[in-house]
Design an enzyme around this catalytic site. Structure first.
Site, PDB file in Angstrom:
ATOM      1  N   GLY A 254       0.833  -1.212   0.000  1.00  0.00           N
ATOM      2  CA  GLY A 254       0.000   0.000   0.000  1.00  0.00           C
ATOM      3  C   GLY A 254       0.858   1.249   0.000  1.00  0.00           C
TER       4      GLY A 254
ATOM      5  N   GLY B 194       1.825  -8.383  -6.206  1.00  0.00           N
ATOM      6  CA  GLY B 194       2.898  -8.690  -7.155  1.00  0.00           C
ATOM      7  C   GLY B 194       4.099  -9.319  -6.493  1.00  0.00           C
TER       8      GLY B 194
ATOM      9  N   GLY C 179       5.067  -6.950   4.450  1.00  0.00           N
ATOM     10  CA  GLY C 179       5.023  -7.909   3.332  1.00  0.00           C
ATOM     11  C   GLY C 179       6.184  -7.677   2.379  1.00  0.00           C
TER      12      GLY C 179
ATOM     13  CB  THR D   3       3.386   0.484   7.090  1.00  0.00           C
ATOM     14  OG1 THR D   3       2.061   0.393   7.636  1.00  0.00           O
ATOM     15  CG2 THR D   3       4.358   0.271   8.214  1.00  0.00           C
ATOM     16  CB  ILE D   4      -0.410   4.710   7.003  1.00  0.00           C
ATOM     17  CG1 ILE D   4      -1.437   3.610   6.787  1.00  0.00           C
ATOM     18  CG2 ILE D   4      -0.072   5.416   5.704  1.00  0.00           C
ATOM     19  CD1 ILE D   4      -2.830   4.167   6.502  1.00  0.00           C
ATOM     20  CG  ASP D   5      -1.443  -0.198   9.061  1.00  0.00           C
ATOM     21  OD1 ASP D   5      -2.107   0.812   8.777  1.00  0.00           O
ATOM     22  OD2 ASP D   5      -1.733  -1.333   8.657  1.00  0.00           O
TER      23      ASP D   5
ATOM     24  NE  ARG E 184     -27.630  11.142  13.917  1.00  0.00           N
ATOM     25  CZ  ARG E 184     -27.769  11.724  12.737  1.00  0.00           C
ATOM     26  NH1 ARG E 184     -26.739  12.318  12.164  1.00  0.00           N
ATOM     27  NH2 ARG E 184     -28.921  11.705  12.126  1.00  0.00           N
TER      28      ARG E 184
ATOM     29  NE  ARG F  41     -26.921   8.620  10.558  1.00  0.00           N
ATOM     30  CZ  ARG F  41     -28.092   8.238  11.049  1.00  0.00           C
ATOM     31  NH1 ARG F  41     -28.157   7.163  11.824  1.00  0.00           N
ATOM     32  NH2 ARG F  41     -29.196   8.919  10.794  1.00  0.00           N
TER      33      ARG F  41
ATOM     34  CG  LEU G   6     -10.684   9.666   2.768  1.00  0.00           C
ATOM     35  CD1 LEU G   6     -11.821  10.144   3.661  1.00  0.00           C
ATOM     36  CD2 LEU G   6     -10.417  10.667   1.649  1.00  0.00           C
TER      37      LEU G   6
HETATM   38  O1  F6P Z   1      -0.892  -0.062   4.410  1.00  0.00           O
HETATM   39  C1  F6P Z   1      -1.522  -0.963   5.252  1.00  0.00           C
HETATM   40  C2  F6P Z   1      -2.969  -0.784   5.103  1.00  0.00           C
HETATM   41  O2  F6P Z   1      -3.181   0.562   5.248  1.00  0.00           O
HETATM   42  C3  F6P Z   1      -3.818  -1.590   6.071  1.00  0.00           C
HETATM   43  O3  F6P Z   1      -4.134  -0.930   7.247  1.00  0.00           O
HETATM   44  C4  F6P Z   1      -5.031  -1.888   5.251  1.00  0.00           C
HETATM   45  O4  F6P Z   1      -5.662  -3.056   5.710  1.00  0.00           O
HETATM   46  C5  F6P Z   1      -4.454  -2.075   3.905  1.00  0.00           C
HETATM   47  O5  F6P Z   1      -3.386  -1.180   3.810  1.00  0.00           O
HETATM   48  C6  F6P Z   1      -5.445  -1.876   2.792  1.00  0.00           C
HETATM   49  O6  F6P Z   1      -4.776  -1.935   1.576  1.00  0.00           O
HETATM   50  P1  F6P Z   1      -5.453  -2.072   0.139  1.00  0.00           P
HETATM   51  O7  F6P Z   1      -6.884  -1.657   0.248  1.00  0.00           O
HETATM   52  O8  F6P Z   1      -4.653  -1.194  -0.719  1.00  0.00           O
HETATM   53  O9  F6P Z   1      -5.340  -3.504  -0.211  1.00  0.00           O
END
Ligand code: F6P
Length: 444
Positions: free
Chosen positions: A81, A150, A192, A213-215, A250, A352, A359
């Site tokens: 990602g 890939g 990965g 990674t943003i995570d 809410r 909600r 994003l």
């Molecule tokens: O980059 C990691 C991540 O942001 C995860 O938190 C999320 O599950 C995943 O990417 C989603 O990636 P994609 O929708 O591009 O497969």
């Protein structure tokens, strides 16, 4: 030509070694991970090496096969990602390499440029010149393109009957690097992609990994770029949800990314003052969250905001999986809607769901992520220049250092349950959907 190899015990571990002699007669000693190459006078090296009776002859030389003593051309790839800050890495690495008179090419869409060259212009490579990387640091995404489908180890291939299988294309990929006379690779990716990097390194490719990674779930680096931007934007979004939640009285459940670690949910939730945070590290029960919401209601706070990571799961329950394609990790999603529906039922208050999803991966990187990307990119080139191989650059404040990929990919970085951010949250009355003692959230 490698003349001898083996392993020796050193400080309690076994070091694998290879000794090579070049055409000029200089001798090099390389450790088996290719992390260092030491040039020695011929006689000294051979005498020292052959005096070791504890050598284990026959150690596979695959890891030193690609050790080069000069670099002329490198490649860069971005995999998995995307994350804000990737272009900063590409720019700094390109300039640092060009300043050493190295050629630099980018591989399109992970390794697809090399594996599917017919599908791209210019054999799937982009010449990374000074001009090409000008003015890109503030841009989100990656100018090289990326894919999370890939992996050369498990490449998805469709058969004539329409079914998909995974094929190992490692050898083919290594051949392409040789064909294009690429001496080394800088590969930028998350867990990965870095595991793939480790595999390619073990198969003989000379490379350095850059964590992305943003995570923020990679061990051995204090932070990955992209995370700060994601937290910043998630916080801004949650700030905006407060006024509408208050006006309507809410419950709003905000779902953010975070597959296996809850760093984004925790940090954005804390920064924006939500009332409950649900993360993968703490399997949740909704009773304590519902009672917090009704308690708040009794004290005239009729709204509540819950921040949930996509990888959060109920006690004894499963991950919320949307689907799984061949050659790709499972897609997560839907936990926010489930939590909202249950809380609505349990509290009788309208709920909600807002899913921030991709994003959080888009947009311009924060200055922190730009700077981190630039530092990582230049450090990756310095690493190659200094003879490092099979390492990941890592933020280790106040500096950037190198960690062997084997170590870096060993496990994911989870939120420690006793970290001070969690303790701070509990002190403030933020609920994690568990039975741990917490203070009142009334008045927030
Ligand atoms: O980059 C990691 C991540 O942001 C995860 O938190 C999320 O599950 C995943 O990417 C989603 O990636 P994609 O929708 O591009 O497969």
């Amino acid at each position: 030509m490698v003349v001898v190899c083996g392993s020796v015990p050193f400080s309690g571990v076994r070091l694998a070694l290879g000794v090579a002699v070049d055409s000029a007669g200089s001798v090099y000693v390389a450790d088996g991970w290719g992390n260092g190459v030491l040039k020695l006078a011929a006689g000294a090296a051979i005498a020292w090496f052959s005096s070791r009776s504890d050598l284990t002859p026959g150690y596979s030389l695959s890891t030193v096969r690609f050790v080069k003593y000069s670099i002329k051309r490198i490649a860069m790839s971005t995999g998995g990602g995307d994350a804000p800050g990737l272009n900063a890495v590409i720019r700094a690495a390109t300039l640092a390499a060009r300043n050493r008179d190295w050629d630099v090419v980018g591989i399109r869409d992970g390794f697809n440029g090399l594996l599917l060259p017919d599908e791209y212009p210019d054999d799937g490579l982009i010449e990374l010149t000074r001009d090409r990387v000008r003015g890109i640091v503030h841009q989100g995404g990656t100018i090289l393109g990326t894919t999370n489908r890939g992996s050369p180890i498990a490449y998805p291939v469709q058969l004539t009957d329409g079914t998909w299988i995974e094929v190992d294309r490692t050898e083919e990929l290594l051949g392409r690097f040789e064909e294009h006379r690429i001496d080394a690779l800088i590969t930028i990716g998350g867990d990965g992609s870095l595991s793939i990097a480790r595999h390619l390194h073990e198969a003989g490719l000379r490379l350095v990994g850059v964590p992305k990674t943003i995570d923020n779930d990679l061990e051995n680096t204090t932070s990955t770029f992209g995370f700060d931007t994601a937290v910043d934007f998630a916080s801004e979004c949650i700030d905006r949800l407060f006024s509408t939640a208050t006006s309507h009285g809410r419950i709003i459940v905000v779902e953010v990314m975070g597959r296996y670690a809850g760093w984004i949910a925790l940090n954005a939730g804390m920064a924006s003052g939500v009332h409950a945070i649900l993360i993968p590290e703490i399997p949740f029960s909704l009773e304590p969250v519902a009672s917090l919401i009704t308690d708040r209601e009794r004290h005239d706070a009729k709204f509540s905001i819950v921040c949930v990571a996509e990888g959060a799961r109920p006690v004894g329950g499963e991950l919320s999986i949307v689907g799984k394609a061949v050659g790709q990790a499972e897609r997560l999603g839907g936990i926010g809607a489930k939590v909202a529906a249950e809380l609505e039922q349990m509290t009788g208050r309208e709920a909600r769901t807002v899913v921030l999803g991709h994003l959080l991966r888009g947009g311009s990187p924060t200055s922190f992520d730009r700077l981190l990307g630039l530092r990582f990119g230049a450090a990756a080139v310095r690493a190659l220049d200094q003879g490092y191989n099979g390492v990941m650059v890592a933020l280790n404040p106040p500096t950037v250092n190198y960690v062997p990929l084997a170590e870096a990919t060993r496990r994911q970085k989870k939120v420690p349950l006793d970290c001070d951010t969690i303790l701070t949250a509990r002190d403030m009355g933020i609920n994690f959907g568990d039975e741990m003692p917490t203070y009142s959230a009334i008045g927030r």
